[in-house]
Scaffold this motif. Structure first.
Motif, mmCIF file in Angstrom:
data_model
loop_
_atom_site.group_PDB
_atom_site.id
_atom_site.type_symbol
_atom_site.label_atom_id
_atom_site.label_comp_id
_atom_site.label_asym_id
_atom_site.label_seq_id
_atom_site.Cartn_x
_atom_site.Cartn_y
_atom_site.Cartn_z
ATOM 1 N N GLN A 1 15.422 4.653 0.273
ATOM 2 C CA GLN A 1 14.854 5.264 -0.940
ATOM 3 C C GLN A 1 15.364 4.458 -2.135
ATOM 4 O OE1 GLN A 1 16.052 9.577 -0.330
ATOM 5 N NE2 GLN A 1 13.868 9.766 -0.704
ATOM 6 N N ILE A 2 14.502 3.572 -2.638
ATOM 7 C CA ILE A 2 14.954 2.679 -3.711
ATOM 8 C C ILE A 2 14.742 3.372 -5.054
ATOM 9 C CG2 ILE A 2 14.779 0.354 -4.684
ATOM 10 C CD1 ILE A 2 13.801 -0.660 -2.054
ATOM 11 N N HIS A 3 15.549 4.378 -5.303
ATOM 12 C CA HIS A 3 15.547 5.013 -6.630
ATOM 13 C C HIS A 3 16.910 5.656 -6.868
ATOM 14 C CE1 HIS A 3 13.971 8.335 -3.950
ATOM 15 N NE2 HIS A 3 14.950 8.969 -4.571
ATOM 16 N N MET B 1 5.757 -4.784 1.994
ATOM 17 C CA MET B 1 6.279 -3.411 1.922
ATOM 18 C C MET B 1 5.380 -2.444 2.685
ATOM 19 S SD MET B 1 9.084 -2.809 0.637
ATOM 20 C CE MET B 1 10.145 -4.218 0.597
ATOM 21 N N VAL C 1 0.354 4.159 -1.907
ATOM 22 C CA VAL C 1 -0.324 2.963 -2.414
ATOM 23 C C VAL C 1 0.754 1.991 -2.893
ATOM 24 C CG1 VAL C 1 -1.980 2.066 -4.099
ATOM 25 C CG2 VAL C 1 -2.265 4.385 -3.184
ATOM 26 N N ASP C 2 0.689 0.773 -2.382
ATOM 27 C CA ASP C 2 1.635 -0.245 -2.854
ATOM 28 C C ASP C 2 0.966 -1.613 -2.851
ATOM 29 O OD1 ASP C 2 4.876 -0.177 -3.338
ATOM 30 O OD2 ASP C 2 4.126 -2.176 -2.809
ATOM 31 N N ALA C 3 1.358 -2.429 -3.822
ATOM 32 C CA ALA C 3 0.692 -3.724 -4.029
ATOM 33 C C ALA C 3 1.366 -4.869 -3.274
ATOM 34 C CB ALA C 3 0.665 -4.035 -5.523
ATOM 35 N N GLY D 1 -2.746 -2.000 -2.349
ATOM 36 C CA GLY D 1 -3.557 -2.199 -3.544
ATOM 37 C C GLY D 1 -2.827 -1.805 -4.806
ATOM 38 N N ASN D 2 -3.564 -1.887 -5.907
ATOM 39 C CA ASN D 2 -2.980 -1.600 -7.211
ATOM 40 C C ASN D 2 -3.019 -0.092 -7.492
ATOM 41 O OD1 ASN D 2 -2.331 -1.449 -9.984
ATOM 42 N ND2 ASN D 2 -3.067 -3.545 -10.266
ATOM 43 N N TYR E 1 9.593 -7.791 -4.369
ATOM 44 C CA TYR E 1 9.628 -6.870 -3.224
ATOM 45 C C TYR E 1 9.264 -7.540 -1.899
ATOM 46 C CZ TYR E 1 11.325 -3.265 -6.092
ATOM 47 O OH TYR E 1 12.177 -2.549 -6.908
ATOM 48 N N CYS F 1 2.913 3.497 -5.855
ATOM 49 C CA CYS F 1 4.006 2.519 -5.771
ATOM 50 C C CYS F 1 5.053 3.017 -4.779
ATOM 51 C CB CYS F 1 4.635 2.242 -7.128
ATOM 52 S SG CYS F 1 3.470 1.761 -8.382
ATOM 53 N N CYS F 2 4.603 3.222 -3.541
ATOM 54 C CA CYS F 2 5.427 3.914 -2.533
ATOM 55 C C CYS F 2 6.443 3.021 -1.860
ATOM 56 C CB CYS F 2 4.506 4.517 -1.478
ATOM 57 S SG CYS F 2 3.567 3.250 -0.572
ATOM 58 N N GLU G 1 8.458 7.628 -7.733
ATOM 59 C CA GLU G 1 9.920 7.631 -7.908
ATOM 60 C C GLU G 1 10.410 6.252 -8.360
ATOM 61 O OE1 GLU G 1 10.606 9.410 -3.836
ATOM 62 O OE2 GLU G 1 12.068 10.593 -4.975
ATOM 63 N N TYR H 1 7.313 -0.726 -13.151
ATOM 64 C CA TYR H 1 6.819 -2.051 -12.771
ATOM 65 C C TYR H 1 5.333 -2.252 -13.099
ATOM 66 C CZ TYR H 1 11.031 -2.956 -9.987
ATOM 67 O OH TYR H 1 12.311 -3.189 -9.583
HETATM 68 C C1 LIG Z 1 11.338 0.443 -6.765
HETATM 69 S S1 LIG Z 1 10.056 0.227 -5.600
HETATM 70 C C2 LIG Z 1 9.520 1.876 -5.319
HETATM 71 C C3 LIG Z 1 10.555 2.723 -4.677
HETATM 72 C C4 LIG Z 1 10.033 3.973 -4.026
HETATM 73 N N1 LIG Z 1 9.322 4.816 -4.963
HETATM 74 C C5 LIG Z 1 11.204 4.731 -3.443
HETATM 75 O O1 LIG Z 1 11.639 5.698 -4.054
HETATM 76 O O2 LIG Z 1 11.693 4.299 -2.402
HETATM 77 C C6 LIG Z 1 8.736 -0.407 -6.577
HETATM 78 C C7 LIG Z 1 7.441 -0.641 -5.766
HETATM 79 O O3 LIG Z 1 6.371 -0.636 -6.698
HETATM 80 C C8 LIG Z 1 5.370 -1.505 -6.211
HETATM 81 N N2 LIG Z 1 4.460 -1.814 -7.318
HETATM 82 C C9 LIG Z 1 4.759 -2.349 -8.512
HETATM 83 N N3 LIG Z 1 3.663 -2.435 -9.302
HETATM 84 C C10 LIG Z 1 2.639 -1.932 -8.574
HETATM 85 C C11 LIG Z 1 1.259 -1.699 -8.826
HETATM 86 N N4 LIG Z 1 0.698 -2.031 -9.989
HETATM 87 N N5 LIG Z 1 0.523 -1.123 -7.851
HETATM 88 C C12 LIG Z 1 1.059 -0.785 -6.666
HETATM 89 N N6 LIG Z 1 2.368 -0.975 -6.359
HETATM 90 C C13 LIG Z 1 3.141 -1.536 -7.301
HETATM 91 C C14 LIG Z 1 6.151 -2.681 -5.666
HETATM 92 O O4 LIG Z 1 5.381 -3.428 -4.752
HETATM 93 C C15 LIG Z 1 7.358 -1.972 -5.024
HETATM 94 O O5 LIG Z 1 7.150 -1.775 -3.652
#
Ligand SMILES: C[S@@+](CC[C@H](N)C(=O)[O-])C[C@H]1O[C@@H](n2cnc3c(N)ncnc32)[C@H](O)[C@@H]1O
Length: 268
Positions: A31-33, A87, A81-83, A109-110, A16, A59-60, A127, A132
């Motif tokens: 919107q990556i879904h 992003m 929350v995103d790691a 963060g996680n 990412y 995981c936004c 979403e 992941y």
């Molecule tokens: C497919 S994208 C999410 C798409 C978003 N929900 C949308 O609909 O646009 C996956 C995201 O999950 C995040 N991610 C993956 N594992 C994570 C974790 N353990 N904690 C926080 N974020 C995480 C990644 O950094 C990435 O930005």
């Protein structure tokens, strides 16, 4: 559960923060879904997300789901929350550009250990992203911790379908997608129930197999130049990507992977 123990959060962050993530956004939009706006609207309605409520998006990514909820459902506030730092930075910029920075904030963060207040939120949202996360048990426990009693946990995710993947298929799929593991819908239900939640809705949206041809068409018929540019005009890599996407399409057609939708309610 199918496992890819070699995949960790650092692999996902690299996706990412780099070209792969940009490629997903090219094909799917902000919107990556799977299903974009329609999928979000469907999830919000089934999850009975109310105007004026406050939620957390685990995981936004760049926060497109939170901007959707603020604009179209009129939720009062969202915390994402995103790691992946890149992003989170992109999401903050986009929210500021759209005048939504007051209502949408980000935590880097996680998702399994957010540090946010317990029992404060009306809902937790996700979403197509929890696939992941390495430790799904921790993730669901964290979601249940964050919501108020009778609060909702609503999400879509890439899940294993009713026909099991072979170990070889799973290894290829998980390695390509950088998923550390993948759960079936029943496994999510068990985790939610273990954490004191009642599962109200749990079904296959039936979108996966329908949308794969769209993404393949985009890459092969319209956005080829743009996709090649993102990957440094590496034609061999592009061919490999299309081949792996066709493989995923075949798994979806066989009912081996699905987009699952779940709505659960924390006991009151
Ligand atoms: C497919 S994208 C999410 C798409 C978003 N929900 C949308 O609909 O646009 C996956 C995201 O999950 C995040 N991610 C993956 N594992 C994570 C974790 N353990 N904690 C926080 N974020 C995480 C990644 O950094 C990435 O930005």
């Amino acid at each position: 559960m199918k496992l890819a123990p070699q995949i960790h959060l650092s692999n996902v962050q690299a996706v990412y923060a780099g070209p792969e993530g940009r490629l997903w956004e090219l094909l799917m939009g902000e919107q990556i879904h799977i299903g974009g706006f329609q999928s979000s609207m469907d999830l919000a309605h089934r999850g009975t997300i109310a105007a004026g409520s406050e939620g957390v998006d685990l995981c936004c990514c760049s926060g497109a789901g939170m901007r959707f909820l603020a604009r179209f459902i009129n939720v009062a506030r969202m915390t994402g929350v995103d790691a992946t730092p890149a992003m989170v930075q992109l999401g903050r910029r986009r929210c500021a550009d759209e005048g939504l920075a007051e209502r949408v904030s980000f935590v880097e963060g996680n998702a399994c250990d957010t540090g946010l207040a317990s029992g404060h939120f009306h809902f937790v949202w996700g979403e197509d992203a929890w696939c992941y996360v390495e430790d799904k048990a921790k993730l669901i426990a964290e979601a249940a911790r964050l919501v108020k009693p009778q609060g909702k946990i609503v999400f879509t995710d890439w899940m294993e379908g009713p026909s099991a993947m072979s170990e070889t298929e799973a290894a290829r799929f998980l390695a390509f997608m950088k998923f550390p593991n993948i759960l079936a819908i029943g496994e999510y239900k068990s985790l939610l129930e273990t954490n004191g939640c009642l599962v109200r809705v749990a079904h296959d949206t039936r979108r996966f197999a329908l949308y794969m041809p769209l993404y393949l068409d985009m890459i092969e018929k319209q956005l080829t130049f743009d996709a090649l540019k993102i990957i440094g005009f590496d034609a061999a890599l592009a061919q490999n990507l299309v081949c792996e996407m066709r493989f995923i399409e075949s798994l979806a057609e066989a009912g081996k992977i699905i987009q699952g939708l779940v709505v659960a309610e924390k006991a009151g």
